[in-house]
Scaffold this active site. Structure first.
Site, PDB file in Angstrom:
ATOM      1  N   ARG A  26       0.325  -1.490  -0.118  1.00 44.58           N
ATOM      2  CA  ARG A  26       0.057   0.478  -0.170  1.00 44.58           C
ATOM      3  C   ARG A  26       0.753   1.318  -0.207  1.00 44.58           C
ATOM      4  O   ARG A  26       0.437   2.843   0.282  1.00 44.58           O
ATOM      5  CB  ARG A  26      -0.869   0.286   1.201  1.00 44.58           C
ATOM      6  CG  ARG A  26      -1.893  -0.852   1.247  1.00 44.58           C
ATOM      7  CD  ARG A  26      -3.104  -1.100   0.382  1.00 44.58           C
ATOM      8  NE  ARG A  26      -3.826  -1.545   0.352  1.00 44.58           N
ATOM      9  CZ  ARG A  26      -5.430  -1.640   0.855  1.00 44.58           C
ATOM     10  NH1 ARG A  26      -5.287   0.259   1.403  1.00 44.58           N
ATOM     11  NH2 ARG A  26      -6.306  -2.634   1.389  1.00 44.58           N
ATOM     12  N   ARG A  30      -3.317   6.412   1.029  1.00 50.01           N
ATOM     13  CA  ARG A  30      -3.671   8.239   1.662  1.00 50.01           C
ATOM     14  C   ARG A  30      -2.450   9.117   2.981  1.00 50.01           C
ATOM     15  O   ARG A  30      -3.158   9.783   3.160  1.00 50.01           O
ATOM     16  CB  ARG A  30      -5.385   7.755   2.193  1.00 50.01           C
ATOM     17  CG  ARG A  30      -6.149   8.042   1.316  1.00 50.01           C
ATOM     18  CD  ARG A  30      -7.004   6.961   1.771  1.00 50.01           C
ATOM     19  NE  ARG A  30      -7.333   5.380   2.183  1.00 50.01           N
ATOM     20  CZ  ARG A  30      -8.007   4.930   3.207  1.00 50.01           C
ATOM     21  NH1 ARG A  30      -9.530   5.171   3.051  1.00 50.01           N
ATOM     22  NH2 ARG A  30      -7.613   3.314   3.583  1.00 50.01           N
ATOM     23  N   ARG A  39      -6.355  12.398  -5.264  1.00 49.94           N
ATOM     24  CA  ARG A  39      -7.930  11.839  -4.893  1.00 49.94           C
ATOM     25  C   ARG A  39      -8.618  13.179  -4.490  1.00 49.94           C
ATOM     26  O   ARG A  39      -9.951  12.410  -4.911  1.00 49.94           O
ATOM     27  CB  ARG A  39      -7.324  10.778  -3.495  1.00 49.94           C
ATOM     28  CG  ARG A  39      -7.057   9.920  -3.670  1.00 49.94           C
ATOM     29  CD  ARG A  39      -9.339   8.621  -4.563  1.00 49.94           C
ATOM     30  NE  ARG A  39      -9.665   8.174  -2.799  1.00 49.94           N
ATOM     31  CZ  ARG A  39     -10.681   8.706  -2.340  1.00 49.94           C
ATOM     32  NH1 ARG A  39     -11.131  10.314  -3.707  1.00 49.94           N
ATOM     33  NH2 ARG A  39     -11.440   8.028  -2.129  1.00 49.94           N
ATOM     34  N   ASP A  75      -6.490  -2.140  -7.803  1.00 59.00           N
ATOM     35  CA  ASP A  75      -7.061  -2.894  -6.130  1.00 59.00           C
ATOM     36  C   ASP A  75      -7.177  -4.385  -6.895  1.00 59.00           C
ATOM     37  O   ASP A  75      -7.493  -4.632  -7.680  1.00 59.00           O
ATOM     38  CB  ASP A  75      -8.977  -2.182  -5.639  1.00 59.00           C
ATOM     39  CG  ASP A  75      -8.622  -2.515  -3.994  1.00 59.00           C
ATOM     40  OD1 ASP A  75      -8.482  -2.147  -3.370  1.00 59.00           O
ATOM     41  OD2 ASP A  75      -9.510  -2.915  -4.345  1.00 59.00           O
ATOM     42  N   TYR A 150     -14.875 -11.512  -0.117  1.00 59.95           N
ATOM     43  CA  TYR A 150     -14.815 -10.221  -0.344  1.00 59.95           C
ATOM     44  C   TYR A 150     -16.877  -9.944  -1.326  1.00 59.95           C
ATOM     45  O   TYR A 150     -17.861  -9.511  -0.911  1.00 59.95           O
ATOM     46  CB  TYR A 150     -14.008  -9.047  -1.066  1.00 59.95           C
ATOM     47  CG  TYR A 150     -13.509  -8.999  -0.436  1.00 59.95           C
ATOM     48  CD1 TYR A 150     -13.655  -7.443   0.303  1.00 59.95           C
ATOM     49  CD2 TYR A 150     -12.139  -9.216  -0.282  1.00 59.95           C
ATOM     50  CE1 TYR A 150     -13.024  -6.888   1.302  1.00 59.95           C
ATOM     51  CE2 TYR A 150     -11.237  -8.436   0.587  1.00 59.95           C
ATOM     52  CZ  TYR A 150     -11.692  -7.602   1.368  1.00 59.95           C
ATOM     53  OH  TYR A 150     -10.804  -6.900   2.641  1.00 59.95           O
TER      54      TYR A 150
HETATM   55  O1  CP3 Z   1      -0.090   1.064  -3.076  1.00 63.57           O
HETATM   56  C1  CP3 Z   1      -0.532   0.044  -2.943  1.00 63.57           C
HETATM   57  O2  CP3 Z   1      -0.305  -0.768  -2.830  1.00 63.57           O
HETATM   58  C2  CP3 Z   1      -1.294  -0.277  -4.700  1.00 63.57           C
HETATM   59  C3  CP3 Z   1      -3.202  -0.298  -4.640  1.00 63.57           C
HETATM   60  C4  CP3 Z   1      -3.091  -1.121  -3.917  1.00 63.57           C
HETATM   61  C5  CP3 Z   1      -4.788  -0.755  -3.211  1.00 63.57           C
HETATM   62  N1  CP3 Z   1      -4.960  -1.632  -2.548  1.00 63.57           N
HETATM   63  C6  CP3 Z   1      -4.881   0.522  -3.400  1.00 63.57           C
HETATM   64  C7  CP3 Z   1      -6.291   1.267  -2.711  1.00 63.57           C
HETATM   65  C8  CP3 Z   1      -3.557  -2.652  -3.479  1.00 63.57           C
HETATM   66  C9  CP3 Z   1      -2.080  -3.628  -3.986  1.00 63.57           C
HETATM   67  C10 CP3 Z   1      -4.865  -2.837  -2.973  1.00 63.57           C
HETATM   68  C11 CP3 Z   1      -4.298  -4.099  -2.687  1.00 63.57           C
HETATM   69  C12 CP3 Z   1      -5.716  -4.471  -1.502  1.00 63.57           C
HETATM   70  N2  CP3 Z   1      -7.428  -3.944  -1.442  1.00 63.57           N
HETATM   71  C13 CP3 Z   1      -6.075  -5.743  -0.407  1.00 63.57           C
HETATM   72  C14 CP3 Z   1      -4.725  -6.841  -0.244  1.00 63.57           C
HETATM   73  C15 CP3 Z   1      -3.746  -6.385   1.313  1.00 63.57           C
HETATM   74  C16 CP3 Z   1      -4.333  -5.955   2.382  1.00 63.57           C
HETATM   75  O3  CP3 Z   1      -4.618  -4.937   2.761  1.00 63.57           O
HETATM   76  O4  CP3 Z   1      -4.562  -6.607   2.853  1.00 63.57           O
HETATM   77  C17 CP3 Z   1      -7.364  -6.217  -0.139  1.00 63.57           C
HETATM   78  C18 CP3 Z   1      -7.470  -6.564   1.033  1.00 63.57           C
HETATM   79  C19 CP3 Z   1      -8.748  -4.609  -0.368  1.00 63.57           C
HETATM   80  C20 CP3 Z   1      -9.431  -4.688  -0.577  1.00 63.57           C
HETATM   81  C21 CP3 Z   1      -9.750  -2.649   0.075  1.00 63.57           C
HETATM   82  N3  CP3 Z   1      -9.460  -1.657  -1.140  1.00 63.57           N
HETATM   83  C22 CP3 Z   1      -9.851  -2.574   1.622  1.00 63.57           C
HETATM   84  C23 CP3 Z   1     -10.703  -3.013   2.351  1.00 63.57           C
HETATM   85  C24 CP3 Z   1      -9.969  -0.863   0.869  1.00 63.57           C
HETATM   86  C25 CP3 Z   1     -10.357  -0.143   2.448  1.00 63.57           C
HETATM   87  C26 CP3 Z   1      -9.529   0.657   2.618  1.00 63.57           C
HETATM   88  C27 CP3 Z   1      -8.124   0.627   2.882  1.00 63.57           C
HETATM   89  O5  CP3 Z   1      -7.472   1.448   2.525  1.00 63.57           O
HETATM   90  O6  CP3 Z   1      -8.102  -0.329   3.993  1.00 63.57           O
HETATM   91  C28 CP3 Z   1     -10.029  -0.185  -0.534  1.00 63.57           C
HETATM   92  C29 CP3 Z   1      -9.696   0.500  -1.431  1.00 63.57           C
HETATM   93  C30 CP3 Z   1      -8.165   0.989  -1.471  1.00 63.57           C
HETATM   94  N4  CP3 Z   1      -7.292   0.209  -2.231  1.00 63.57           N
HETATM   95  C31 CP3 Z   1      -7.452   2.639  -0.698  1.00 63.57           C
HETATM   96  C32 CP3 Z   1      -6.065   2.140  -1.774  1.00 63.57           C
HETATM   97  C33 CP3 Z   1      -5.068   3.408  -2.049  1.00 63.57           C
HETATM   98  C34 CP3 Z   1      -8.166   3.393  -0.314  1.00 63.57           C
HETATM   99  C35 CP3 Z   1      -8.869   4.023  -1.300  1.00 63.57           C
HETATM  100  C36 CP3 Z   1      -9.067   5.707  -1.281  1.00 63.57           C
HETATM  101  O7  CP3 Z   1      -8.173   6.481  -1.467  1.00 63.57           O
HETATM  102  O8  CP3 Z   1     -10.275   6.639  -0.806  1.00 63.57           O
END
Ligand code: CP3
Length: 340
Positions: A26, A30, A39, A75, A150
Site C-alpha cells: 500500500r 492516503r 484523490r 485494487d 469479498y
Molecule cells: O500501493 C499499493 O499497494 C497499490 C494499490 C493497492 C490498493 N489496494 C489501493 C487502495 C493494492 C495492492 C491494494 C490491495 C488490497 N485491496 C488488498 C490486499 C492487501 C491488504 O491490505 O490486505 C485488500 C484486502 C483490498 C481491498 C480494499 N481496497 C479495502 C479493504 C479498501 C478500504 C480502505 C483501506 O485502505 O483499507 C480498499 C480501498 C483502497 N485500495 C484504497 C487504496 C489506496 C483507499 C481508497 C481511497 O483512496 O479512498
C-alpha cells in the site's frame, strides 16, 4: 529491458543484492499528501480507471522514498468487473449484491479478464512508461479465497460467517465459485504480464479466517493452480498469506518464488518454517512506523539481520501501511534498511 535498479528482482530470483531491497504494501495511498491531492479531484473508482493518474500515484512513493520496486495502482477488487459484480469504495468496499446462493453464483458472468479489464492493462503500460525503467513494476491480484470472501460477505468481515457457511454447508458450490474466480484471475495475471509487469504478487489477506484443515481442503488447490499458471509467465511470483505458521507450511508447498510473511510471526521463525532455501519478503509490523525513530531503526535492522538466514530477503511491512503514517517515518525506514 535494462532496469536501473535490479535489487528487487535479483532478490526475488534468489541472489543477494548489495543492499536489502524494500517496497511497502500500500505504498501509494492516503498517507501521502501528494496522493490525497490527486484523490481530492477524482473518486477512487475513477482513479483506478485513469491510466495517467494510476501512473502518477504509482510513481509518487518512488520519487519520494527511493523504494526498490513500484506496485501498480489498482485494487484486488477491480477484477469484479470481469465477473459482473458491482463494488463501491466508501472507501471500504461494498458489493452491491453479495453472492451467497447457487442462483447468485449463476448470475455472475466470469468473463474473459481481457474483455473487461483493459483499463488495468492500460494502467500497466502507463506505469511502465512513467517509471522509465528506474525500478521494476509489480502487478497483483487477490488470492481466490480472499477475492471470494469479498464477493460472499459483500465487503470486509471479522467472522466470515457467510463465506464459511457456504464452504461448510455447500462445499461443491463453494468449490465451483473458487474455481471460476481462479480462472478469471489466471487470465488477469497473464494480461498484466503481457502489458509489462515485472513481477506478480498474490494477496491472501484473509487466509487466517480458515482453520488449517479447511484451508487445505477448500482453498489450497485453487491457489496452487493460480500460482502454477502465474509462474509460467517467467516473472517472479510472490505469495503473501496473512495467517499463522500452519498456513505458512501449506503455502510453502506452492513453489512461489517469494513467500510474503506477515508481522504475526518472527521472521527468523518463518524462515525455519519455509526453509532457508526460500526467498522471503516482510515483515515489519506497520505500526512500528509510529514508534520512535530509534525503535523503528532497531526493528528494521533486526529484520534485515533475520533475513540474512533466508536465501534472499525483500524488506516489506507485514501488512499494508496505515493511512495515518507519517511519510517521514517511511523515509527513515528506507534509509535504515538500505544502510543495514
Ligand atoms: O500501493 C499499493 O499497494 C497499490 C494499490 C493497492 C490498493 N489496494 C489501493 C487502495 C493494492 C495492492 C491494494 C490491495 C488490497 N485491496 C488488498 C490486499 C492487501 C491488504 O491490505 O490486505 C485488500 C484486502 C483490498 C481491498 C480494499 N481496497 C479495502 C479493504 C479498501 C478500504 C480502505 C483501506 O485502505 O483499507 C480498499 C480501498 C483502497 N485500495 C484504497 C487504496 C489506496 C483507499 C481508497 C481511497 O483512496 O479512498
Amino acid at each position: 529491458m535494462s532496469l536501473a535498479n535490479t535489487t528487487f528482482l535479483d532478490a526475488c530470483r534468489g541472489t543477494r543484492p548489495a543492499h536489502t531491497p524494500i517496497w511497502v504494501m500500500r505504498q501509494a495511498g492516503r498517507y501521502l499528501p501528494e496522493y490525497r491531492e490527486v484523490r481530492s479531484k477524482v473518486s477512487f473508482e475513477e482513479l483506478c480507471r485513469r491510466p495517467d493518474l494510476c501512473a502518477e500515484v504509482t510513481r509518487q512513493p518512488i520519487d519520494r522514498f527511493g523504494l526498490d520496486a513500484a506496485i501498480l495502482f489498482s485494487d484486488i477488487l477491480t477484477v469484479f468487473d470481469a465477473m459482473g459484480a458491482e463494488v463501491e469504495f466508501t472507501p471500504a468496499p461494498v458489493v452491491a449484491q453479495p453472492v451467497r446462493t447457487a442462483a447468485d453464483v449463476a448470475r455472475l458472468r466470469f468473463g474473459k479478464a481481457d474483455d473487461h479489464l483493459g483499463y488495468v492493462y492500460d494502467a500497466v503500460s502507463a506505469c511502465k512508461k512513467e517509471l522509465a525503467d528506474r525500478v521494476p513494476l509489480i502487478g497483483f491480484c487477490g488470492a481466490p479465497f480472499t477475492t471470494a470472501s469479498y464477493l460472499v460477505e459483500g465487503g470486509g468481515s471479522k467472522e466470515f460467517f457467510h463465506t464459511k457457511s457456504m464452504a461448510f454447508t455447500e462445499p461443491a458450490l463453494f468449490g465451483r465459485l473458487l474455481e471460476s474466480i481462479t480462472t478469471v484471475l489466471v487470465d488477469y495475471l497473464a494480461g498484466q504480464v503481457r502489458a509489462g509487469v515485472d513481477a506478480l504478487q498474490i494477496f491472501e489477506s484473509w487466509g487466517s479466517a480458515l482453520a488449517p484443515e479447511d484451508y487445505r481442503a477448500h482453498v489450497l488447490p485453487h491457489l496452487a493452480r493460480l500460482v502454477a499458471e502465474a509462474k509460467g509467465h517467467g516473472v517472479p511470483v510472490i505469495v503473501f498469506v496473512r495467517g499463522n505458521a500452519s498456513l505458512l507450511e501449506q503455502a510453502k508447498t506452492l513453489g512461489a518464488d517469494v513467500m510474503g510473511i506477515d508481522w504475526s510471526i518472527e521472521l527468523s521463525r518463518a524462515i525455519e518454517v519455509v526453509g532457508t532455501d526460500q526467498v522471503v519478503q516482510g515483515n515489519l509490523d506497520p505500526m512500528a512506523l509510529f514508534a520512535t525513530p530509534q525503535e523503528l531503526e532497531r526493528r528494521a535492522r533486526a529484520i534485515v539481520e533475520a533475513g540474512r538466514r533466508a536465501r534472499a530477503h525483500v524488506f516489506n511491512l507485514g501488512h499494508g501501511i496505515s493511512r495515518f503514517t507519517d511519510p517521514d517515518a517511511v523515509a527513515r525506514l528506507v534509509a535504515a534498511v538500505h544502510a543495514a
